[in-house]
Write an enzyme that holds these catalytic residues in place. Structure first.
Site, PDB file in Angstrom:
ATOM      1  N   TYR A  40       0.761  -1.267   0.451  1.00 25.32           N
ATOM      2  CA  TYR A  40      -0.007   0.114  -0.026  1.00 25.32           C
ATOM      3  C   TYR A  40       0.800   1.445  -0.021  1.00 25.32           C
ATOM      4  O   TYR A  40       0.565   2.451   0.046  1.00 25.32           O
ATOM      5  CB  TYR A  40      -0.877  -0.156   1.048  1.00 25.32           C
ATOM      6  N   ASP A  68      -0.509 -11.181   8.405  1.00 25.23           N
ATOM      7  CA  ASP A  68       0.479 -12.063   8.105  1.00 25.23           C
ATOM      8  C   ASP A  68       1.355 -11.277   8.429  1.00 25.23           C
ATOM      9  O   ASP A  68       2.374 -12.138   8.668  1.00 25.23           O
ATOM     10  CB  ASP A  68       0.092 -12.390   6.809  1.00 25.23           C
ATOM     11  N   HIS A 103       4.403  -6.107  -4.925  1.00 25.98           N
ATOM     12  CA  HIS A 103       3.350  -6.060  -5.365  1.00 25.98           C
ATOM     13  C   HIS A 103       2.412  -5.646  -4.467  1.00 25.98           C
ATOM     14  O   HIS A 103       2.284  -4.576  -3.125  1.00 25.98           O
ATOM     15  CB  HIS A 103       2.176  -7.486  -5.043  1.00 25.98           C
ATOM     16  N   TYR A 151     -11.243  -1.165  -0.158  1.00 30.88           N
ATOM     17  CA  TYR A 151     -11.705  -1.284   0.953  1.00 30.88           C
ATOM     18  C   TYR A 151      -9.830  -0.893   1.916  1.00 30.88           C
ATOM     19  O   TYR A 151      -9.976  -0.412   3.125  1.00 30.88           O
ATOM     20  CB  TYR A 151     -10.975  -2.884   2.223  1.00 30.88           C
ATOM     21  N   ARG A 152      -9.074   0.013   0.791  1.00 34.55           N
ATOM     22  CA  ARG A 152      -8.148   0.988   1.079  1.00 34.55           C
ATOM     23  C   ARG A 152      -7.223  -0.253   0.174  1.00 34.55           C
ATOM     24  O   ARG A 152      -7.744  -0.978  -0.912  1.00 34.55           O
ATOM     25  CB  ARG A 152      -7.324  -0.341   2.800  1.00 34.55           C
TER      26      ARG A 152
END
Ligand code: FAD
Lengths: 107, 527
Positions: B91, B150, B389, B472-473
């Site tokens: 992000y 995670d 990613h 969502y984000r």
């Protein structure tokens, strides 16, 4: 205290004690265990170890390697490599990095 | 490195000197080499000028220092981008939305102020990682269970503020937030919920305090700098068990997911799971590859027939249970009874783990996160030779029909655009009552490949929104695109965010552009 808990307590004590010392392999080991073993340690679920094994490195656990140089380690930590990201100095200070090098290269 | 937009080199130097006065020379980073470390290691703009680069970074160690920093930033109109542990990979990592921002790095503020195992909560500073919190609970022999995302090097504060999720009963991290301390753009310090009551005894036990509940406006936002946060922890359960349910036919997914929804919303199944299928994602089997290559692709009947011959189910869901040793087996028996109305349904017992897990149990699993032990094992599941990613994650209803529709719509776009290396985690249950699809789009050190990926990403954000599925984000690069899809009534929600932004931060010093919220002076005309 369970064995695991004892181990963790010892580790934390080692990190705390090591922080005051001049760069040394001993301090390097504590910093290494905190920041690097989750990916480069032994056992299952260790992405750095798995990547090295896939590249054909015979001793894929970083601590057991004989071919690491200061340059390789500094470059991996400050520039990143593959999916291993760079580390900021608030995470691993220059002194911590020197200690990791002392631990991994000159042992 | 770039200067903050509109700030002269001379003024910026003055700012850095003043920051040094506050935090000490050692904790102001302005050399090219040091500032590089704040760039996004997984950037989708590698080698491109759009890749955001900070002007500097400053690492305070306390609330008073932060107050002084915002006062300086206001005086010189220098934008600050706050990170807690700064591990927001996928992000944006620790990079700012706007080049030239100064990263306010709170990693040094790493005190665990309290962990309570009678009412089950923690009060932490922003630099505390999940690893730190776990270590603390072990050292102090506390009877609490940690839900980590995670990657365990992130923080309860950073992850919760970006509304991340984990794997165990308290996996929806925003729902665990209980009380915070926030430094506003003007330097004022606010405590939310019961924390507003001097000498409060329940800051971390009762969320709401009195009057309007404002905690949500500090998440995914640029309205304040969070300096302390309460998070609820789970009391250590006695055991974890997982059992797998499998069904043979394509359409069986509809009753299967309805039952899953019933079990989750009744707090019987208590963890993150997902829908899986041997015919979703990249095919390895030659026969399946050939079937898919047929003109028009494989039909549902083809796939059902193929799976039957291979003795494989069409769909499987692994159900996680956490609880008392008397209760969990009864819950699994109940779940089996509920699913048994689907013809051909099969059940398989998975692992049982006594909690807290022993060192031997931990050594047996690759990823220890579902057992309450933070890890970085997830990075082993990223394809080799990857450079990282970004994640595309539409939220949909928790229904079988939604799974069919999303896979169909997204697959078509990936095929049309020639993108064949996307990882898919279909229908995850990170958040209650909805599905969370994760499409993992690789970033490269290759400009053309990244451009293609970004174009697909933007198209899918748009297409998802047209189907009623919102993200969502999102990564820094797509914050404006995603904000623009939440456009009901001529962008009324974004206009409300902007009204709050202007009131709280008139100089626009806090995280310009976060979640598409720009300060007045940088706002572009909306389409
Ligand atoms: C392989 C992989 C797996 C991942 N799995 C998961 C997962 O399971 N679950 C999940 O949620 N995420 C996951 N992520 C995404 C991400 O890595 C985590 O969410 C991570 O916890 C976020 O980083 P952080 O905790 O260091 O937060 P930070 O980077 O510190 O913060 C995140 C953002 O919140 C805001 N912010 C942070 N601190 C403050 C503050 N004090 N005041 C105001 N605003 C602030 C900023 O905008 C910042 O950019 C994964 C990423 C990768 C690469």
């Amino acid at each position: 205290m369970s064995r695991l808990r004892l181990l963790l307590a010892l580790l934390a004590a080692a990190v705390a004690a090591a922080a005051a010392d001049p760069p040394s392999a001993e301090r390097g080991r504590a910093v290494y265990q905190k920041w690097c073993t989750p990916c480069h340690g032994t056992g299952l679920g260790k992405p750095g170890t798995a990547a090295a094994a896939a590249h054909g490195v015979k001793t894929p656990v970083l601590e057991q390697r004989q071919d690491l140089s200061q340059k390789m380690i500094e470059s991996a930590v400050r520039k990143g490599t593959g999916i291993m990201p760079r580390f900021r100095k608030t995470e691993i200070s220059d002194a911590d990095l020197a200690a990791i090098v002392a631990y991994l290269v000159h042992k | 490195m770039p200067l903050p937009p509109g700030v002269s080199a001379k003024d910026f130097l003055a700012v850095l000197r003043q920051f040094e006065g506050v935090v000490g020379k050692e904790w102001v980073f302005s050399s090219d080499e040091d500032v590089e470390l704040y760039r996004d290691s997984y950037s989708p703009f590698w080698h491109e000028p759009e890749d955001p680069v900070p002007s500097a970074a400053v690492a305070p160690d306390g609330v008073e220092q932060i107050q002084q920093i915002v006062r300086i930033a206001n005086k010189y109109k220098v934008p600050l981008w706050t990170v807690s542990t700064g591990k927001n990979l996928a992000y944006g990592g620790s990079a700012p939305r706007l080049s030239g921002s100064v990263v306010l790095d709170l990693k040094r503020m790493n005190r665990i102020l309290e962990v309570n195992d009678r009412n089950h909560y923690a009060l932490v500073e922003p630099g505390v990682s999940y690893f730190d919190l776990y270590r603390y609970t072990q050292e102090h022999g506390l009877n609490v269970f940690i839900d980590a995302p995670d990657p365990g090097w992130g923080s309860p504060v950073g992850n919760t503020l970006d509304r991340g999720g984990g794997h165990t009963p308290l996996r929806d991290h925003f729902s665990t937030l209980c009380g915070m301390e926030v430094v506003l753009a003007n330097g004022d310090v606010v405590r939310t919920g019961m924390g507003a009551l001097p000498n409060a005894k329940t800051w971390q036990q009762y969320k709401y305090g009195f009057g309007p509940y404002v905690d949500g406006i500090f998440t995914q936002s640029n309205f304040g700098i969070v300096t302390k946060m309460g998070v609820w922890l789970y009391p250590m359960p006695e055991m974890r068990f997982s059992g797998t349910v499998s069904v043979p036919k394509h359409d069986d997914l509809i009753p299967m997911v309805d039952t899953l929804s019933y079990l989750m919303n009744s707090n019987i199944v208590l963890g993150t799971t997902r829908v899986s299928s041997p015919v979703i994602g990249q095919a390895r089997d030659a026969e399946l590859i050939a079937l898919r290559a047929k003109p028009g692709g494989a039909s549902i009947a083809d796939l059902e027939d193929y799976l039957k011959r291979k003795n494989l189910p069409y769909w499987s869901i692994e159900l996680p249970f956490y609880g008392p040793t008397e209760v969990v087996p009864a819950q699994w028996a109940f779940a089996k009874r509920k699913f048994s109305s689907i013809p051909g349904v099969q059940f398989r017992d998975g692992a049982t783990t006594k909690l807290p897990p022993s060192a031997e149990d931990l050594a047996k699993v690759a990823n220890t996160v579902p057992l309450g032990v933070p890890s970085l094992a997830i990075f082993a599941s990223i394809p080799r030779n990857s450079y990282g990613h970004i994640g595309l994650s539409p939220i949909t209803p928790m229904t079988g029909e939604a799974v069919f529709e999303v896979m169909d719509v997204f697959d078509k776009v990936f095929q049309e655009m020639g993108i064949d290396n996307v990882g898919v985690v279909p229908a995850g249950t990170y958040y209650p009552r909805s599905f969370f699809f994760l499409f993992v789009l690789p970033t490269e050190h290759d400009v053309e490949k990244n451009r293609k990926m970004r174009a697909a990403f933007k198209r899918l954000v748009q297409l998802g929104a047209e189907h009623g599925w919102g993200e969502y984000r999102t990564h820094l690069a797509f914050m404006d695109d995603v904000a623009n899809t939440y456009s009901f009534n001529n962008h009324a929600l974004l206009r409300l965010h902007e009204t709050i932004k202007d009131a709280l931060d008139p100089n626009g010093i806090l995280a310009p552009g976060k979640s598409g919220i720009w300060p007045k002076q940088m706002r572009k005309a909306r389409a």
